[in-house]
Write an enzyme that holds these catalytic residues in place. Structure first.
Site, mmCIF file in Angstrom:
data_model
loop_
_atom_site.group_PDB
_atom_site.id
_atom_site.type_symbol
_atom_site.label_atom_id
_atom_site.label_comp_id
_atom_site.label_asym_id
_atom_site.label_seq_id
_atom_site.Cartn_x
_atom_site.Cartn_y
_atom_site.Cartn_z
ATOM 1 N N CYS A 1 16.068 17.051 45.221
ATOM 2 C CA CYS A 1 14.819 17.593 45.790
ATOM 3 C C CYS A 1 13.712 16.565 45.714
ATOM 4 O O CYS A 1 12.799 16.547 46.532
ATOM 5 C CB CYS A 1 14.332 18.800 45.003
ATOM 6 S SG CYS A 1 15.453 20.177 44.972
ATOM 7 N N HIS B 1 17.944 26.234 49.735
ATOM 8 C CA HIS B 1 18.144 25.079 50.622
ATOM 9 C C HIS B 1 19.608 24.675 50.518
ATOM 10 O O HIS B 1 20.232 24.833 49.457
ATOM 11 C CB HIS B 1 17.296 23.867 50.180
ATOM 12 C CG HIS B 1 15.822 24.017 50.397
ATOM 13 N ND1 HIS B 1 14.894 23.675 49.442
ATOM 14 C CD2 HIS B 1 15.117 24.457 51.461
ATOM 15 C CE1 HIS B 1 13.669 23.902 49.918
ATOM 16 N NE2 HIS B 1 13.780 24.380 51.123
ATOM 17 N N GLU C 1 12.661 22.994 56.923
ATOM 18 C CA GLU C 1 12.473 22.565 55.530
ATOM 19 C C GLU C 1 12.895 21.120 55.329
ATOM 20 O O GLU C 1 13.114 20.667 54.210
ATOM 21 C CB GLU C 1 13.241 23.504 54.594
ATOM 22 C CG GLU C 1 12.822 24.971 54.702
ATOM 23 C CD GLU C 1 11.627 25.350 53.812
ATOM 24 O OE1 GLU C 1 11.562 24.876 52.680
ATOM 25 O OE2 GLU C 1 10.766 26.145 54.273
HETATM 26 O O1 SUG Z 1 10.232 25.066 47.812
HETATM 27 N N1 SUG Z 1 9.643 25.101 44.372
HETATM 28 C C1 SUG Z 1 10.185 24.427 45.524
HETATM 29 C C2 SUG Z 1 11.432 23.698 45.159
HETATM 30 C C3 SUG Z 1 11.917 22.815 46.283
HETATM 31 C C4 SUG Z 1 13.240 22.226 45.995
HETATM 32 N N2 SUG Z 1 13.643 21.361 47.034
HETATM 33 C C5 SUG Z 1 14.879 21.216 47.495
HETATM 34 N N3 SUG Z 1 15.848 22.056 47.208
HETATM 35 N N4 SUG Z 1 15.110 20.256 48.301
HETATM 36 C C6 SUG Z 1 10.449 25.421 46.645
HETATM 37 O O2 SUG Z 1 10.892 26.539 46.360
HETATM 38 C C7 SUG Z 1 7.965 26.341 43.137
HETATM 39 C C8 SUG Z 1 6.472 26.336 42.983
HETATM 40 C C9 SUG Z 1 5.963 27.428 42.085
HETATM 41 O O3 SUG Z 1 6.635 28.439 41.937
HETATM 42 O O4 SUG Z 1 4.831 27.263 41.587
HETATM 43 C C10 SUG Z 1 8.407 25.636 44.395
HETATM 44 O O5 SUG Z 1 7.680 25.548 45.349
#
Ligand code: SUG
Length: 454
Positions: free
Chosen positions: A370, A249, A174
């Site tokens: 993020c 994460h 990730e």
């Molecule tokens: O991968 N949300 C992302 C958020 C990523 C956050 N990044 C870090 N923590 N670095 C994920 O879960 C939600 C999309 C949706 O539900 O339509 C989403 O992909």
């Protein structure tokens, strides 16, 4: 060698919506099916970039991806024109259309793992785009991510690129969301800290409720690819209970910068052993690790997940002080807000708190950290970066007007069925590649298709 940290933020794409695609990400699940505002989302993110650039931080931008992804729909057996495929997917498999339409590439902390040149075997900055194989809507990001990064960091005397790891459960990767670099100074060799949620082959402790997206094997592979030295890499397992509480994460429960680690007491399976290993490794690299541990009695893991206290950016100001960039949700939570006041009052390693409204992204589980990818750069490396991607007053004004021209201010689940959204996205991105001088990085540009497909 003197160096600075640059932050490249992901620009929110025109299809930003709430489809509840991320099992294990509490915000994504709980906001499923609500109405999104892509224009506000993009402007919130751009405002953060501008503010940090104005404060003197080196700030760049990464463009969104083409959505819905026609490559994904075609690979799933939909046929005909692009509009035919969207209509068929909307009728037969709306969840797949939602996955193809997610604007998730905005969360560029997941775009890649980046190792700065003082740490790597060949003295170049190394990038490995993350495979993001745990979620379909994110697994489709890597090929374009690689092309975009190479259009920005384009001098191979300074920058080295690796292929993403194979997209298979044993190698879940990730990117920078599970990677932190500690150092005495950005230009000196530092310690790279890799946090994983489970191991495919070692150990038996794993979360029970939610998936562990990153494996130890993937982290170690990235470290090998980047040529990192053994005494300059530290691995730690994330606490499985934290993952089960919604910490999908590591950057939802810990953040580090230079010699400072800011984390919750329940971040790692072996908290004490992790601190010791990091302190020992950093001491060999000229610095004493300063740890700011937040006790559960002041801020619970649940509060950390809902406020995103640790999904903050820790930035070194020009005067050497440390700034913590947090989302508004941290001030909306009385316990977290009180903790922040106390943190500043105690005059420890963190000097200042800056608050941003990033609500549109936050409601999908994406906070300030993020939204950014950190790249520490020497002067020569910074000079080799595609200059059109730096944020300044002029580029801000151009991008802000571009958002006004192309973004909707309302997007529901049902709107994803509208094929016009694809045309709007392509028209916007075609123009954006001109503004950012990226060349043809998108499938629709490489396939030679017109921006407005029939
Ligand atoms: O991968 N949300 C992302 C958020 C990523 C956050 N990044 C870090 N923590 N670095 C994920 O879960 C939600 C999309 C949706 O539900 O339509 C989403 O992909």
């Amino acid at each position: 060698m003197s160096a600075r940290e640059a932050n490249f933020d992901g620009l929110v794409g025109p299809t930003h919506n709430y489809s509840g695609l991320s099992f294990g990400n509490v915000a994504s699940q709980s906001n499923a099916a609500s109405i999104a505002n892509p224009k506000a989302a993009a402007k919130q993110g751009l405002r953060k970039m501008k503010s940090l650039a104005e404060l003197g931080f080196l700030q760049g931008v990464l463009p969104p991806q083409e959505r819905p992804s026609m490559r994904l729909l075609r690979s799933l057996g939909f046929t005909g024109s692009d509009h035919d495929m969207i209509r068929a997917a909307a009728a037969q498999e709306p969840a797949l259309l939602a996955a193809a339409s997610s604007a998730s590439s905005m969360w560029v902390a997941n775009a890649a793992t980046v190792s700065p040149s003082p740490d790597t075997g060949d003295g170049r900055v190394h990038f490995t785009p993350a495979s993001l194989s745990n979620k379909l809507h994110r697994a489709i990001e890597a090929p374009t991510t690689g092309r975009v990064l190479q259009a920005i960091f384009r001098d191979d005397r300074h920058f080295a690129f690796h292929a993403p790891l194979l997209g298979t459960p044993a190698l879940g990767d990730e990117g920078a969301a599970n990677h932190t670099r500690f150092c005495a100074d950005y230009g000196m060799a530092g310690v790279e800290f890799f946090v994983y949620g489970r191991s495919e082959y070692r150990g038996d402790v794993a979360p029970k409720r939610f998936p562990a997206r990153q494996t130890r094997e993937a982290s170690a592979a990235v470290a090998r690819l980047h040529g990192l030295r053994a005494n300059a890499t530290v691995y730690a397992q994330q606490h499985p209970d934290a993952i089960d509480a919604g910490v999908f994460h590591n950057d939802v429960i810990a953040v580090g910068n230079r010699d400072v680690l800011f984390c919750h007491q329940g971040a790692f399976l072996d908290q004490r052993g992790t601190y010791d290993a990091l302190s020992t490794a950093l001491a060999q690299h000229g610095a004493d690790l300063r740890i700011v541990e937040v006790p559960a009695e002041l801020v619970s893991v649940q509060d950390a997940v809902s406020s995103y206290l640790f999904n903050s950016q820790l930035l070194t100001r020009a005067d050497g002080g440390t700034l913590l960039v947090v989302p508004q949700e941290c001030r909306d939570n009385a316990r977290v807000s009180a903790y922040l006041d106390q943190l500043i009052a105690q005059k420890g390693p963190i000097d200042q708190v800056l608050v941003f409204d990033l609500r549109e992204s936050m409601r999908n589980g994406g906070g300030p950290a993020c939204l950014r990818l950190r790249v520490a750069l020497t002067e020569a490396e910074a000079a080799a970066v595609n200059p059109a991607t730096w944020i300044n007053d002029a580029s801000f004004a151009q991008l802000d007007a571009w958002i006004d021209r192309h973004y909707r201010d309302r997007l529901s689940d049902a709107d994803l069925a509208d094929p016009k959204l694809l045309d709007e996205c392509r028209t916007a991105l075609d123009e954006l590649t001109g503004i950012l001088k990226l060349g043809s990085v998108y499938d629709f540009q490489q396939d030679g298709q017109p921006a407005k497909a029939a």
